[in-house]
Scaffold this motif. Sequence first.
Motif, mmCIF file in Angstrom:
data_model
loop_
_atom_site.group_PDB
_atom_site.id
_atom_site.type_symbol
_atom_site.label_atom_id
_atom_site.label_comp_id
_atom_site.label_asym_id
_atom_site.label_seq_id
_atom_site.Cartn_x
_atom_site.Cartn_y
_atom_site.Cartn_z
ATOM 1 N N LEU B 20 0.934 -1.448 -0.123
ATOM 2 C CA LEU B 20 -0.006 -0.043 -0.005
ATOM 3 C C LEU B 20 0.898 1.271 0.002
ATOM 4 N N PRO B 21 1.847 1.356 0.875
ATOM 5 C CA PRO B 21 2.522 2.602 0.898
ATOM 6 C C PRO B 21 3.283 2.976 -0.404
ATOM 7 N N VAL B 22 3.646 1.812 -1.079
ATOM 8 C CA VAL B 22 4.737 1.941 -2.365
ATOM 9 C C VAL B 22 3.858 2.289 -3.305
ATOM 10 N N ARG B 23 2.400 1.904 -3.334
ATOM 11 C CA ARG B 23 1.373 2.453 -4.315
ATOM 12 C C ARG B 23 1.237 4.066 -4.009
ATOM 13 N N ASP B 24 1.053 4.535 -2.752
ATOM 14 C CA ASP B 24 0.808 5.607 -2.342
ATOM 15 C C ASP B 24 1.932 6.485 -3.079
ATOM 16 N N ALA B 25 3.318 6.236 -3.104
ATOM 17 C CA ALA B 25 4.226 6.813 -3.765
ATOM 18 C C ALA B 25 4.115 6.945 -5.074
ATOM 19 N N LEU B 26 3.665 5.758 -5.606
ATOM 20 C CA LEU B 26 3.636 5.504 -6.894
ATOM 21 C C LEU B 26 2.743 6.730 -7.498
#
Lengths: 121, 121
Positions: B20-26
Amino acid sequence: MEKTKEAKPHTWGECTKSILPVRDALEVLSGKWKLPIIISLMFGNKRFSQIAKEVPGITDKMLSKELRELESNDLVKRTVYDSIPVVVEYSLTEYGHSLEIVIKTLRDWGVAHRKRMMVAE
Amino acid sequence: MEKTKEAKPHTWGECTKSILPVRDALEVLSGKWKLPIIISLMFGNKRFSQIAKEVPGITDKMLSKELRELESNDLVKRTVYDSIPVVVEYSLTEYGHSLEIVIKTLRDWGVAHRKRMMVAE
DNA sequence: GTAAGTAGTATACAAAAGGATAGTGATAAA
DNA sequence: TTTATCACTATCCTTTTGTATACTACTTAC
């Protein structure tokens, strides 16, 4: 009006040149499914149907398409065993593993971002 | 058939939590225009029409939409000067500048990727 | 003979992202 | 009076991305 902070001189050419590789990296990770697939493969080699089970919601078509893309970028290796029935094993290449640091950077930023956005509610 | 490398035990819950946080950053960087806008603002504060000129091909609609999104993520600050005609200045926040390291990581990987893909023809 | 498991493909569709074009309202310059 | 600049918004349209559903070919097990 306050004076606008002076922009450093720079040509659009320079910027574009620096943007293109960033885009490449983003593209490799973009879309709804590449990230979960990559992360799933970081935990070990998997067969088509195993990945399909581990990535909830993905359709065969999407999985097949994404795996082909990842393969064409050398991130994933496809190995066919001509057993019966035929079994295909997908694994992250050495190069694919080089994404770990990229993903970690994104995750770290993302974690901080989540915290920040939660505080702001 | 070679034995499939044993997968480390992990629940999908754990993975999701890390995705989830990776997605946020992306997401913050995704789409056609956010990156060029952010990079343009890294070189200094800009007015709406200045950014529009510096980011070739973007329409007012897209620029306006992307700036709103960046603002809602605290990455960009919008300052209105009620001069005549009204002038609006956009600047990267401190937090926006924290993306520099993320973008650098992506760029480094992307540069290596370009080289690699070129060699492969 | 029918179902289940292997790894996919084909077709049609829906949703999201982005583009083209025009218009807003205030003011100032020609 | 028309045009231009400022910073946008509104409407419609196209392109891209992803979904749903059914289908292929092969073999083993029931």
